[in-house]
Design a protein around this motif. Structure first.
Motif, PDB file in Angstrom:
ATOM      1  N   ARG A   1       4.013  10.469  -3.022  1.00 47.66           N
ATOM      2  CA  ARG A   1       3.519   9.127  -2.725  1.00 47.66           C
ATOM      3  C   ARG A   1       4.561   8.418  -1.856  1.00 47.66           C
ATOM      4  O   ARG A   1       5.761   8.457  -2.159  1.00 47.66           O
ATOM      5  CB  ARG A   1       3.286   8.358  -4.014  1.00 47.66           C
ATOM      6  CG  ARG A   1       2.607   7.018  -3.813  1.00 47.66           C
ATOM      7  CD  ARG A   1       2.251   6.395  -5.157  1.00 47.66           C
ATOM      8  NE  ARG A   1       1.212   7.141  -5.849  1.00 47.66           N
ATOM      9  CZ  ARG A   1       0.747   6.793  -7.053  1.00 47.66           C
ATOM     10  NH1 ARG A   1       1.261   5.754  -7.692  1.00 47.66           N
ATOM     11  NH2 ARG A   1      -0.204   7.504  -7.622  1.00 47.66           N
TER      12      ARG A   1
ATOM     13  N   TYR B   1      -3.264   3.626  -2.245  1.00 51.17           N
ATOM     14  CA  TYR B   1      -3.211   2.826  -3.451  1.00 51.17           C
ATOM     15  C   TYR B   1      -2.653   1.436  -3.163  1.00 51.17           C
ATOM     16  O   TYR B   1      -1.656   1.301  -2.434  1.00 51.17           O
ATOM     17  CB  TYR B   1      -2.300   3.479  -4.490  1.00 51.17           C
ATOM     18  CG  TYR B   1      -2.703   4.856  -4.934  1.00 51.17           C
ATOM     19  CD1 TYR B   1      -2.237   5.994  -4.273  1.00 51.17           C
ATOM     20  CD2 TYR B   1      -3.542   5.035  -6.030  1.00 51.17           C
ATOM     21  CE1 TYR B   1      -2.598   7.262  -4.680  1.00 51.17           C
ATOM     22  CE2 TYR B   1      -3.901   6.305  -6.452  1.00 51.17           C
ATOM     23  CZ  TYR B   1      -3.431   7.403  -5.775  1.00 51.17           C
ATOM     24  OH  TYR B   1      -3.794   8.658  -6.192  1.00 51.17           O
TER      25      TYR B   1
ATOM     26  N   ALA C   1      -0.679  -1.788  -4.582  1.00 57.09           N
ATOM     27  CA  ALA C   1       0.350  -1.992  -5.598  1.00 57.09           C
ATOM     28  C   ALA C   1       0.858  -3.423  -5.525  1.00 57.09           C
ATOM     29  O   ALA C   1       0.866  -4.038  -4.452  1.00 57.09           O
ATOM     30  CB  ALA C   1       1.505  -1.016  -5.381  1.00 57.09           C
TER      31      ALA C   1
ATOM     32  N   TRP D   1       0.848  -1.185   0.000  1.00 59.77           N
ATOM     33  CA  TRP D   1       0.000   0.000   0.000  1.00 59.77           C
ATOM     34  C   TRP D   1       0.889   1.242   0.000  1.00 59.77           C
ATOM     35  O   TRP D   1       1.850   1.336   0.769  1.00 59.77           O
ATOM     36  CB  TRP D   1      -0.898   0.027   1.239  1.00 59.77           C
ATOM     37  CG  TRP D   1      -1.963  -1.021   1.238  1.00 59.77           C
ATOM     38  CD1 TRP D   1      -1.885  -2.265   1.767  1.00 59.77           C
ATOM     39  CD2 TRP D   1      -3.266  -0.901   0.676  1.00 59.77           C
ATOM     40  NE1 TRP D   1      -3.065  -2.938   1.576  1.00 59.77           N
ATOM     41  CE2 TRP D   1      -3.935  -2.132   0.915  1.00 59.77           C
ATOM     42  CE3 TRP D   1      -3.953   0.114   0.011  1.00 59.77           C
ATOM     43  CZ2 TRP D   1      -5.237  -2.365   0.489  1.00 59.77           C
ATOM     44  CZ3 TRP D   1      -5.251  -0.120  -0.402  1.00 59.77           C
ATOM     45  CH2 TRP D   1      -5.878  -1.349  -0.168  1.00 59.77           C
TER      46      TRP D   1
ATOM     47  N   VAL E   1       1.601   0.480  -8.921  1.00 57.27           N
ATOM     48  CA  VAL E   1       0.229   0.848  -8.592  1.00 57.27           C
ATOM     49  C   VAL E   1      -0.669   0.619  -9.792  1.00 57.27           C
ATOM     50  O   VAL E   1      -0.354   1.041 -10.905  1.00 57.27           O
ATOM     51  CB  VAL E   1       0.152   2.321  -8.155  1.00 57.27           C
ATOM     52  CG1 VAL E   1      -1.292   2.768  -8.008  1.00 57.27           C
ATOM     53  CG2 VAL E   1       0.899   2.520  -6.846  1.00 57.27           C
TER      54      VAL E   1
END
Length: 127
Positions: free
Chosen positions: A45, A95, A97, A36, A116
């Motif tokens: 990110r 997100y 991934a 994540w 991702v």
């Protein structure tokens, strides 16, 4: 078309809990390392947590250690991120991934390889 579906985000008060779910559609997560990432408004990110394909190895960012728990359910082919004692600084889009990695790759360095796929799930921690 193969895709990843994230769910479970929402609005929660500080100290509250949420559970994010990552599931694959049209294929299987079974052989993949799953992680994540999150991205705060205006921020970069960052990797939050990841879990090996077997589920036996996990890693957490220092900022979430002791509060977040990553797990996977092989029967449901799903990965979860249980988030407890949430703080306002946990706010962001989360997100899921994935990466197909050999066992020789240390779990802590998996973030470099994770890709991702999904649209993300918004988590807002606010009173």
């Amino acid at each position: 078309q193969p895709q990843i579906v994230e769910s479970g985000g929402g609005l929660v008060q500080p100290g509250g809990s949420l559970r994010l779910t990552c599931a694959a559609s049209g294929w299987s997560l079974a052989l993949y390392t799953v992680g994540w990432f999150r991205q705060a408004p205006g921020g970069d990110r960052e990797g939050v947590s990841c879990i090996s394909s077997s589920g036996g190895l996990t890693h957490y960012a220092d900022s979430v250690k002791g509060r977040f728990t990553i797990s996977r359910d092989s029967a449901k082919d799903t990965v979860y991120l249980q988030m407890d004692n949430l703080r306002p600084e946990d706010t962001g889009v989360y997100y899921c991934a994935v990466a197909l990695l050999p066992k020789s790759v240390p779990i802590a360095t998996s973030y470099t390889y994770l890709e991702v796929w999904g649209q993300g799930s918004l988590v807002t921690v606010s009173s």
